[in-house]
Design a protein around this motif. Structure first.
Motif, PDB file in Angstrom:
ATOM      1  N   VAL A 596      34.740 -90.794 -53.807  1.00 48.95           N
ATOM      2  CA  VAL A 596      34.271 -89.607 -54.525  1.00 48.95           C
ATOM      3  C   VAL A 596      35.084 -88.379 -54.111  1.00 48.95           C
ATOM      4  CG1 VAL A 596      32.331 -88.010 -54.807  1.00 48.95           C
ATOM      5  CG2 VAL A 596      31.948 -90.475 -54.924  1.00 48.95           C
ATOM      6  N   ILE A 597      35.377 -88.244 -52.818  1.00 44.87           N
ATOM      7  CA  ILE A 597      36.170 -87.102 -52.346  1.00 44.87           C
ATOM      8  C   ILE A 597      37.568 -87.137 -52.949  1.00 44.87           C
ATOM      9  CG2 ILE A 597      37.248 -86.088 -50.296  1.00 44.87           C
ATOM     10  CD1 ILE A 597      34.740 -86.938 -48.730  1.00 44.87           C
ATOM     11  N   GLU A 598      38.180 -88.319 -53.028  1.00 46.27           N
ATOM     12  CA  GLU A 598      39.506 -88.434 -53.632  1.00 46.27           C
ATOM     13  C   GLU A 598      39.468 -88.110 -55.116  1.00 46.27           C
ATOM     14  OE1 GLU A 598      42.456 -88.684 -52.174  1.00 46.27           O
ATOM     15  OE2 GLU A 598      41.220 -88.441 -50.366  1.00 46.27           O
ATOM     16  N   LYS A 599      38.389 -88.537 -55.788  1.00 44.50           N
ATOM     17  CA  LYS A 599      38.240 -88.206 -57.211  1.00 44.50           C
ATOM     18  C   LYS A 599      38.136 -86.689 -57.406  1.00 44.50           C
ATOM     19  CE  LYS A 599      35.521 -90.318 -60.011  1.00 44.50           C
ATOM     20  NZ  LYS A 599      34.294 -90.928 -60.581  1.00 44.50           N
ATOM     21  N   MET A 600      37.444 -86.027 -56.496  1.00 44.10           N
ATOM     22  CA  MET A 600      37.338 -84.569 -56.588  1.00 44.10           C
ATOM     23  C   MET A 600      38.713 -83.923 -56.407  1.00 44.10           C
ATOM     24  SD  MET A 600      33.735 -83.257 -54.951  1.00 44.10           S
ATOM     25  CE  MET A 600      33.417 -84.395 -53.632  1.00 44.10           C
ATOM     26  N   ARG A 601      39.482 -84.442 -55.469  1.00 46.35           N
ATOM     27  CA  ARG A 601      40.827 -83.890 -55.262  1.00 46.35           C
ATOM     28  C   ARG A 601      41.692 -84.105 -56.502  1.00 46.35           C
ATOM     29  NH1 ARG A 601      41.791 -85.684 -48.912  1.00 46.35           N
ATOM     30  NH2 ARG A 601      41.493 -83.593 -48.055  1.00 46.35           N
ATOM     31  N   THR A 602      41.576 -85.265 -57.116  1.00 47.18           N
ATOM     32  CA  THR A 602      42.323 -85.555 -58.337  1.00 47.18           C
ATOM     33  C   THR A 602      41.917 -84.609 -59.462  1.00 47.18           C
ATOM     34  OG1 THR A 602      42.497 -87.890 -57.715  1.00 47.18           O
ATOM     35  CG2 THR A 602      42.866 -87.343 -60.036  1.00 47.18           C
ATOM     36  N   ALA A 603      40.627 -84.215 -59.439  1.00 50.96           N
ATOM     37  CA  ALA A 603      40.121 -83.298 -60.473  1.00 50.96           C
ATOM     38  C   ALA A 603      40.484 -81.852 -60.192  1.00 50.96           C
ATOM     39  CB  ALA A 603      38.605 -83.436 -60.579  1.00 50.96           C
ATOM     40  N   GLY A 604      41.224 -81.605 -59.117  1.00 45.47           N
ATOM     41  CA  GLY A 604      41.705 -80.253 -58.841  1.00 45.47           C
ATOM     42  C   GLY A 604      40.956 -79.516 -57.759  1.00 45.47           C
ATOM     43  N   VAL A 605      40.094 -80.210 -57.003  1.00 40.15           N
ATOM     44  CA  VAL A 605      39.375 -79.550 -55.916  1.00 40.15           C
ATOM     45  C   VAL A 605      40.304 -79.413 -54.713  1.00 40.15           C
ATOM     46  CG1 VAL A 605      37.430 -79.706 -54.312  1.00 40.15           C
ATOM     47  CG2 VAL A 605      37.150 -80.395 -56.706  1.00 40.15           C
ATOM     48  N   GLU A 606      40.464 -78.209 -54.208  1.00 44.86           N
ATOM     49  CA  GLU A 606      41.304 -77.937 -53.041  1.00 44.86           C
ATOM     50  C   GLU A 606      40.438 -77.280 -51.964  1.00 44.86           C
ATOM     51  OE1 GLU A 606      44.634 -75.577 -54.151  1.00 44.86           O
ATOM     52  OE2 GLU A 606      45.140 -76.819 -55.898  1.00 44.86           O
ATOM     53  N   VAL A 607      40.113 -78.041 -50.951  1.00 44.42           N
ATOM     54  CA  VAL A 607      39.268 -77.523 -49.866  1.00 44.42           C
ATOM     55  C   VAL A 607      40.143 -76.691 -48.935  1.00 44.42           C
ATOM     56  CG1 VAL A 607      37.693 -78.099 -47.989  1.00 44.42           C
ATOM     57  CG2 VAL A 607      37.782 -79.541 -50.046  1.00 44.42           C
ATOM     58  N   GLU A 608      39.792 -75.418 -48.790  1.00 42.25           N
ATOM     59  CA  GLU A 608      40.594 -74.523 -47.962  1.00 42.25           C
ATOM     60  C   GLU A 608      40.376 -74.810 -46.484  1.00 42.25           C
ATOM     61  OE1 GLU A 608      39.560 -70.589 -49.051  1.00 42.25           O
ATOM     62  OE2 GLU A 608      40.535 -70.680 -51.010  1.00 42.25           O
ATOM     63  N   ASP A 609      41.458 -74.756 -45.715  1.00 41.16           N
ATOM     64  CA  ASP A 609      41.337 -74.930 -44.271  1.00 41.16           C
ATOM     65  C   ASP A 609      40.499 -73.807 -43.680  1.00 41.16           C
ATOM     66  OD1 ASP A 609      42.884 -77.125 -44.562  1.00 41.16           O
ATOM     67  OD2 ASP A 609      44.711 -76.261 -43.687  1.00 41.16           O
ATOM     68  N   ALA A 610      39.921 -74.072 -42.515  1.00 42.26           N
ATOM     69  CA  ALA A 610      39.011 -73.106 -41.903  1.00 42.26           C
ATOM     70  C   ALA A 610      39.718 -71.829 -41.498  1.00 42.26           C
ATOM     71  CB  ALA A 610      38.311 -73.736 -40.702  1.00 42.26           C
ATOM     72  N   ALA A 611      40.986 -71.896 -41.152  1.00 45.40           N
ATOM     73  CA  ALA A 611      41.724 -70.694 -40.760  1.00 45.40           C
ATOM     74  C   ALA A 611      43.208 -70.967 -40.906  1.00 45.40           C
ATOM     75  CB  ALA A 611      41.402 -70.302 -39.323  1.00 45.40           C
ATOM     76  N   ASP A 612      44.006 -69.907 -41.066  1.00 50.77           N
ATOM     77  CA  ASP A 612      45.448 -70.072 -41.202  1.00 50.77           C
ATOM     78  C   ASP A 612      46.090 -70.508 -39.891  1.00 50.77           C
ATOM     79  OD1 ASP A 612      45.314 -69.315 -43.839  1.00 50.77           O
ATOM     80  OD2 ASP A 612      45.619 -67.186 -43.377  1.00 50.77           O
ATOM     81  N   GLN A 613      45.559 -70.079 -38.788  1.00 48.25           N
ATOM     82  CA  GLN A 613      46.118 -70.430 -37.483  1.00 48.25           C
ATOM     83  C   GLN A 613      45.058 -71.173 -36.692  1.00 48.25           C
ATOM     84  OE1 GLN A 613      47.355 -66.717 -35.814  1.00 48.25           O
ATOM     85  NE2 GLN A 613      49.208 -66.617 -37.056  1.00 48.25           N
ATOM     86  N   GLU A 614      45.070 -72.510 -36.798  1.00 53.65           N
ATOM     87  CA  GLU A 614      44.022 -73.312 -36.180  1.00 53.65           C
ATOM     88  C   GLU A 614      43.997 -73.143 -34.670  1.00 53.65           C
ATOM     89  OE1 GLU A 614      44.301 -77.350 -37.380  1.00 53.65           O
ATOM     90  OE2 GLU A 614      44.542 -76.877 -39.484  1.00 53.65           O
ATOM     91  N   ALA A 615      45.144 -72.888 -34.086  1.00 57.17           N
ATOM     92  CA  ALA A 615      45.187 -72.799 -32.624  1.00 57.17           C
ATOM     93  C   ALA A 615      44.395 -71.615 -32.107  1.00 57.17           C
ATOM     94  CB  ALA A 615      46.639 -72.687 -32.152  1.00 57.17           C
ATOM     95  N   ASP A 616      44.195 -70.582 -32.957  1.00 54.41           N
ATOM     96  CA  ASP A 616      43.491 -69.390 -32.508  1.00 54.41           C
ATOM     97  C   ASP A 616      41.987 -69.460 -32.741  1.00 54.41           C
ATOM     98  OD1 ASP A 616      45.825 -68.267 -31.739  1.00 54.41           O
ATOM     99  OD2 ASP A 616      46.137 -67.174 -33.622  1.00 54.41           O
ATOM    100  N   GLN A 617      41.509 -70.496 -33.427  1.00 47.95           N
ATOM    101  CA  GLN A 617      40.113 -70.511 -33.847  1.00 47.95           C
ATOM    102  C   GLN A 617      39.145 -70.519 -32.680  1.00 47.95           C
ATOM    103  OE1 GLN A 617      40.001 -73.897 -36.440  1.00 47.95           O
ATOM    104  NE2 GLN A 617      39.993 -72.589 -38.238  1.00 47.95           N
ATOM    105  N   ALA A 618      39.320 -71.446 -31.773  1.00 53.29           N
ATOM    106  CA  ALA A 618      38.368 -71.561 -30.665  1.00 53.29           C
ATOM    107  C   ALA A 618      38.376 -70.300 -29.821  1.00 53.29           C
ATOM    108  CB  ALA A 618      38.707 -72.776 -29.799  1.00 53.29           C
ATOM    109  N   HIS A 619      39.606 -69.717 -29.632  1.00 55.46           N
ATOM    110  CA  HIS A 619      39.719 -68.496 -28.835  1.00 55.46           C
ATOM    111  C   HIS A 619      38.986 -67.352 -29.522  1.00 55.46           C
ATOM    112  CE1 HIS A 619      41.391 -65.794 -25.889  1.00 55.46           C
ATOM    113  NE2 HIS A 619      41.872 -65.025 -26.855  1.00 55.46           N
ATOM    114  N   ASP A 620      39.224 -67.180 -30.851  1.00 54.01           N
ATOM    115  CA  ASP A 620      38.605 -66.090 -31.587  1.00 54.01           C
ATOM    116  C   ASP A 620      37.092 -66.202 -31.594  1.00 54.01           C
ATOM    117  OD1 ASP A 620      41.051 -65.086 -32.151  1.00 54.01           O
ATOM    118  OD2 ASP A 620      41.167 -65.879 -34.187  1.00 54.01           O
ATOM    119  N   SER A 621      36.575 -67.438 -31.633  1.00 59.32           N
ATOM    120  CA  SER A 621      35.143 -67.613 -31.792  1.00 59.32           C
ATOM    121  C   SER A 621      34.363 -67.097 -30.595  1.00 59.32           C
ATOM    122  CB  SER A 621      34.812 -69.092 -32.026  1.00 59.32           C
ATOM    123  OG  SER A 621      35.114 -69.840 -30.872  1.00 59.32           O
TER     124      SER A 621
END
Length: 698
Positions: A596-621
């Motif tokens: 189902v998740i792959e079908k959603m991606r095929t239908a144009g669903v683009e799940v945005e990443d949680a942050a542009d710089q993943e390495a900074d996430q835990a520090h920022d939180s």
């Protein structure tokens, strides 16, 4: 002229009045009517007869009609005849309107009081001071007064944002339009309710017109408050009690002025009536568990004799400064507790036990009952929770059973009532296959579950509704009834089928037309780029609510990273234990779910990443961990809720009152007295630019 004390009703002819004379009389009439409203509704000490009050009111209406320029939205006459609104707008609260932690037994209350005593830091200073109040079963609202005049009001909503019901609150006579000796700015929390006597009369009226009666007084009050047309509210039997301070700004007032911040809750409850706001006469002070026990027993005994619904008592710490030090949990304050009453109960016949398949696949036994009235609510079904509960209670079709409303809301079977000489039916057993999709049932502890996930149509309606909900992908127009039609018509077999839906398919459904169909297609299209947190919550993974979805998104950063995560990586994540880890692994290991998740991606669903710089996430939180913020004034780039969320996302805490425990006060446009108090206490203040730089630091 004075209409407050022994008012004269020997009025001069209207045609002989100049505008200035009329204006003087109008102001005197308004002051007199407000005074008598205060005596009647707040003090319960009427000083004039109803006939005299009616003459004053009629005179004011006549003058306002004859001199239209003298009309005022806060006049007592404006409670009737206001224009309808087009929709209920959203309104952010001045301070969070939290829920209360609820308990059912005295032991939990004792533990709460002991904790308050320990947290005082001096166990030898004597008993901790408490305030006791009834726990009302009504509609919680925020009332805002600006310069003493009623400004706006809203429902509790999600605790941060509610619906603007100002137009309807203006029709409730117990809501004063102007206050006495008022602070410059005041926001209070109150409970709107319908008295039982008024509820009975209203339902009699509805039945006589052929309408469905309201289920209970709370539903009646909530339904009226959400009307778009205030004329439907005017004259209805509604009342309120005020019981908590959300925000107060006394302006330039001396320390002993009644508009300054009350030091205790008891002092607040004394000031509210002085300002003109009604409080409950059953409020009481207490010092120990014995006082609380006695109060609980007394109110439980009075419960059925009161003209309003209560379902327990509320225990609050009296000292407001210590409240601020104790703080709040995510949903409830640490300084207050609700001790619920034993639920009401009734006896009826259990006709059949069936099985309901929930959104997460859990199979729940449901008792179908001969309809019975329980506490004013007609109950025809009750949950049996799980197979072990059915076996423990040993209830079968044909049995007499005692029904309770757990928490006075959810109907449950308390026990079977013995019937001598009865021939009983066979014991109930859970099905071995899902009653909807025929998938073999698996057992997880006390629960039976259909593992088909997104492929089970019984779960699909719930999955669609949850997927489209506000905290998930927020697809406007896709509620339960629409989801049911989509499944029943064969238009949607899984979540991915939502995205190719065409306007023509939707327009043919019941309740839809071209406009509604076009709006829904557009709303679905807007949901093609969800955030990772919202998407994870929308998938309906067992034990993954909004907070856990945020934790997973922040930790793993992308959907693919989470799908590939093993149990060890999940369990290393703070707040994620073995059960949640197992649930996440099981969801993404399920082939149907991945498809189902792959079908959603095929239908144009683009799940945005949680942050542009993943390495900074835990520090920022954690960058603001342990820091407490207070906001005052209007920020240019943030709503109050957005600013608070930004602090909380980085481990900090946002509160409404300035105290010695406050680290920063953030000032926006037109800051109130909080900024002055911060200066007096030597607390650092920030403008919006400084606040943004602090958020960006890492």
């Amino acid at each position: 002229m004075d209409f407050k004390h022994d008012p004269s009703t020997d009025f001069r002819p209207v045609e002989g009045l100049s505008r200035d004379q009329a204006a003087e009389e109008v102001e005197a009439l308004r002051a007199g009517i407000r005074h008598h409203d205060y005596l009647y509704y707040v003090k319960a000490e009427p000083a004039i007869s109803d006939a005299v009050y009616d003459q004053l009111f009629d005179r004011l209406q006549t003058l306002e009609a004859e001199f239209p320029s003298l009309q005022d939205k806060n006049s007592p006459t404006q409670r009737v005849g206001a224009e309808p609104v087009s929709a209920l707008d959203k309104r952010e609260h001045r301070a969070p309107m939290l829920s209360l932690e609820s308990v059912q037994d005295a032991e939990a209350v004792a533990a709460f009081i002991d904790r308050l005593q320990r947290d005082a830091g001096d166990e030898d200073q004597g008993p901790v001071a408490l305030v006791l109040e009834p726990k009302f079963d009504g509609l919680s609202v925020e009332l805002i007064y600006d310069q003493g005049a009623f400004s706006s009001g809203s429902t509790r909503g999600d605790g941060s944002t509610g619906e603007d019901i100002s137009h309807n609150l203006r029709q409730v006579t117990a809501v004063p339009m102007r206050l006495h000796k008022a602070p410059r700015y005041l926001a209070v929390r109150a409970e709107i309710f319908m008295p039982r006597s008024g509820f009975t009369a209203l339902n009699r009226e509805r039945v006589q017109r052929g309408d469905e009666p309201f289920a209970n007084p709370r539903n009646a009050a909530a339904g009226l408050m959400r009307q778009l047309d205030p004329n439907r509210v005017a004259g209805r039997p509604l009342d309120l009690f005020c019981y908590e301070l959300l925000e107060l700004d006394g302006g330039e007032t001396p320390a002993d002025h009644p508009a300054t911040h009350p030091a205790t809750h008891h002092e607040l409850l004394q000031r509210l009536p002085d300002w003109g706001l009604k409080t409950c006469p059953l409020n009481r002070s207490a010092e120990d568990l014995d006082d609380v026990r006695a109060y609980h027993a007394e109110l439980e005994g009075q419960r059925d004799a009161l003209d309003y619904e209560i379902d327990g008592v509320v225990i609050k710490l009296n000292d407001r400064a210590r409240r601020e030090q104790l703080g709040v949990r995510s949903r409830s304050p640490r300084w207050a507790l609700a001790w619920k009453f034993a639920p009401r109960e009734e006896i009826t016949t259990l006709e059949e036990i069936t099985v309901q398949v929930g959104r997460t696949g859990i199979l729940t036994p449901i008792a179908l009952l001969q309809p019975v009235d329980v506490g004013g609510v007609t109950v025809s079904r009750a949950t049996l929770h799980n197979a072990d509960e059915v076996q423990r209670k040993d209830v079968r079709p044909g049995d007499q059973v005692r029904i309770i409303r757990a928490g006075d809301v959810i109907p449950e079977i308390a026990e079977r009532v013995e019937q001598p000489g009865q021939t009983r039916a066979e014991p109930f057993t859970m099905p071995e296959q899902c009653p909807v999709c025929s998938t073999e049932i698996i057992r997880n502890g006390a629960y039976h579950r259909c593992p088909a996930g997104l492929a089970c149509e019984a779960q699909l309606v719930g999955h669609i509704t949850h997927f489209a909900s506000r905290d998930a992908l927020d697809i406007d127009g896709l509620g339960e009834e629409t989801a049911r039609q989509l499944v029943e018509r064969g238009l949607v077999h899984d979540l991915a089928d939502l995205y190719p839906l065409a306007e023509g398919e939707l327009a043919a459904m019941e309740g839809f037309g071209d406009t509604a169909a076009r709006n829904l297609v557009q709303a679905i299209d807007r949901a093609r780029k969800p955030s990772l947190q919202c998407f994870l919550y929308a998938l309906g993974i067992r034990q993954v609510g909004g907070r856990m979805a945020a934790v997973l998104a922040r930790t793993f950063g992308s959907l693919d990273a989470l799908i590939k995560a093993d149990r060890e990586a999940l369990e290393r994540t703070p707040e994620i234990g073995p059960e949640i880890a197992a649930s996440v692994i099981a969801f993404f290991d399920n082939e149907d779910n991945r498809e189902v998740i792959e079908k959603m991606r095929t239908a144009g669903v683009e799940v945005e990443d949680a942050a542009d710089q993943e390495a900074d996430q835990a520090h920022d939180s954690d960058s603001l961990s342990g820091k407490t913020f207070v906001f005052t004034g209007e920020l240019e780039h943030y709503s109050r809720r957005e600013a608070q969320s930004a602090v909380e996302a980085r481990g900090g805490r946002a509160t409404s009152d300035v105290s010695s425990a406050t680290d920063y006060v953030v000032k926006g446009k037109d800051p109130g007295s909080k900024a002055e108090r911060a200066q007096d206490l030597g607390i650092e203040t920030l403008n919006e630019a400084q606040f943004e730089r602090l958020l960006e630091q890492g």
